[in-house]
Enzyme design. Sequence first.
Site, short mmCIF file in Angstrom:
data_model
loop_
_atom_site.label_atom_id
_atom_site.label_comp_id
_atom_site.label_asym_id
_atom_site.label_seq_id
_atom_site.Cartn_x
_atom_site.Cartn_y
_atom_site.Cartn_z
N ASN A 1 -6.62 -38.89 34.26
CA ASN A 1 -7.15 -39.95 33.65
C ASN A 1 -6.82 -40.74 32.65
O ASN A 1 -5.63 -41.38 31.95
CB ASN A 1 -7.47 -38.29 32.10
CG ASN A 1 -7.63 -39.08 30.72
OD1 ASN A 1 -8.92 -39.29 30.81
ND2 ASN A 1 -7.52 -37.93 29.64
N LYS B 1 -8.24 -42.83 30.18
CA LYS B 1 -8.27 -42.93 28.82
C LYS B 1 -8.87 -43.96 28.83
O LYS B 1 -9.94 -44.51 29.32
CB LYS B 1 -7.17 -42.77 28.35
CG LYS B 1 -5.93 -41.49 28.39
CD LYS B 1 -5.11 -41.28 27.73
CE LYS B 1 -4.39 -40.11 27.79
NZ LYS B 1 -3.71 -39.64 27.24
N HIS C 1 -11.34 -32.57 25.70
CA HIS C 1 -10.25 -33.03 26.18
C HIS C 1 -9.28 -33.22 24.60
O HIS C 1 -10.22 -33.32 23.78
CB HIS C 1 -9.99 -34.33 26.49
CG HIS C 1 -8.76 -35.14 26.71
ND1 HIS C 1 -7.62 -35.94 25.73
CD2 HIS C 1 -7.94 -35.28 28.17
CE1 HIS C 1 -6.75 -36.14 26.21
NE2 HIS C 1 -6.85 -35.96 27.41
N GLU D 1 -8.07 -34.79 23.02
CA GLU D 1 -8.35 -36.19 22.05
C GLU D 1 -9.72 -36.71 21.55
O GLU D 1 -10.57 -37.16 20.03
CB GLU D 1 -8.06 -37.47 22.71
CG GLU D 1 -6.73 -38.13 22.89
CD GLU D 1 -6.32 -38.91 24.16
OE1 GLU D 1 -7.10 -39.41 25.25
OE2 GLU D 1 -4.68 -38.73 24.23
N GLU E 1 -3.54 -27.95 28.60
CA GLU E 1 -2.97 -29.02 27.93
C GLU E 1 -2.85 -29.00 26.79
O GLU E 1 -2.95 -28.84 25.83
CB GLU E 1 -3.69 -30.63 27.75
CG GLU E 1 -4.21 -31.11 29.68
CD GLU E 1 -4.39 -32.30 29.42
OE1 GLU E 1 -4.47 -32.63 30.64
OE2 GLU E 1 -5.48 -32.93 28.91
N GLY F 1 0.90 -37.32 26.29
CA GLY F 1 1.46 -38.56 25.41
C GLY F 1 3.06 -38.45 24.83
O GLY F 1 3.58 -39.83 24.39
N SER G 1 2.20 -35.31 30.31
CA SER G 1 3.69 -35.78 30.42
C SER G 1 3.90 -34.84 31.97
O SER G 1 5.11 -35.77 32.04
CB SER G 1 4.35 -35.23 29.33
OG SER G 1 4.59 -36.24 28.17
C1 PEP Z 1 -4.55 -35.94 29.41
O1 PEP Z 1 -4.65 -37.39 28.86
O2 PEP Z 1 -5.09 -36.03 29.58
C2 PEP Z 1 -2.56 -36.55 29.69
C3 PEP Z 1 -2.28 -35.45 30.49
O3 PEP Z 1 -1.70 -37.11 29.34
P1 PEP Z 1 -0.03 -37.57 29.91
O4 PEP Z 1 -0.26 -37.41 31.31
O5 PEP Z 1 -0.14 -38.89 29.44
O6 PEP Z 1 0.75 -36.92 29.04
#
Ligand code: PEP
Length: 253
Positions: free
Chosen positions: A9, A11, A95, A97, A167, A173, A213
Site C-alpha cells: 500500500n 498511500k 483502510h 486512514e 491491521e 506506520g 509495521s
Molecule cells: C498500511 O498502510 O496498511 C500499513 C500497514 O502501513 P505500515 O506498514 O507502514 O505500518
Amino acid sequence: MRIPVLAANWKMFKTVGETVSYLKEFCALTAGVSGAEMVVAPPFTAIRAASEAARGSNVGIAAQDCYWEQEGAFTGEISVRMLKDAGACYVIVGHSERRRLFGDTDERVNRKLGAVLAAGLTPIVCIGETLEERDAGRTLAVLDRQVEAGLAGLTPAQVASLVIAYEPVWAIGTGRNATPAQAGEAHAHIRGKLAATFGAEAAAACRILYGGSVKPENIKDLMAIEDVDGALVGGASLTVSSFFAIVSGAQLV
Ligand code: PEP
C-alpha cells in the site's frame, strides 16, 4: 490451500514515472516467484501506468479506495468500473486512514465492498482496533462488529474470495508491530467469526493478511503464525529492495 498475498500500500506516494521504474525493477526481480500473489497499490493517478508496467508479470495492481456508485455527480470520487478500466484487479477498502481521516464507516465499507465484488475485482478489506479499544479490552468485539457490519449481506462464496487485512491501527506506520500472540489471537478470532457467520468452507478459503509495521526483519515470524496468509505493507513497500526482501522472507516459511 490458501495462496499467500503480499500487498504493497503506497498511500500518497509516487508519481507515474516513479511507479513505472519501481514496477519494472520489481517485476523483473520477482519473475521466478511462484506460490504467492504480489499486489501493488499505487495512487489512482498511476494505476493505468502501473498495470501496463506490470503486464505479463505475476504482480497485480490494486486501487487504495473506491466509491460505490458507477458514475454520477460525485466530485472527486472514482468508481470501481473506472478502476477496472484502468487495470486494477484488487481494491483496498476500509483502510484505517480512510476510516479515521475520511469518514469511512462500516456501512460505507460494506457498500464499497459490494461494488468491488459486483465488478469481479478482489477486495482487500481492512479491519482492526485502535489503541484505546485494545487498552479497553474491546479488540475482539471491535473485530466482530467490523466483520458483521462490513461484510453484511455477502454470500459464503463472496467471503471465500475476499482478502481481509487485520491491521491494528496502533501498529500502522508506528514501527510497533503486534506480537505473534496478539496477531495470532486476532487472526484466529476473525476466522472463527467468519466460520460462525458464513460457514466453515468460506472461512477456510478467505485469506487474512496481517498489516502494521511489517518489515523484512519480522515477516518470517508473522508468516509462521497459523491463520496469517500474507501481509499488507505500507512504509516498507516503498523501496523495491525492502518489498522484495519481504516477499523473499515470506516465501521461506
Ligand atoms: C498500511 O498502510 O496498511 C500499513 C500497514 O502501513 P505500515 O506498514 O507502514 O505500518
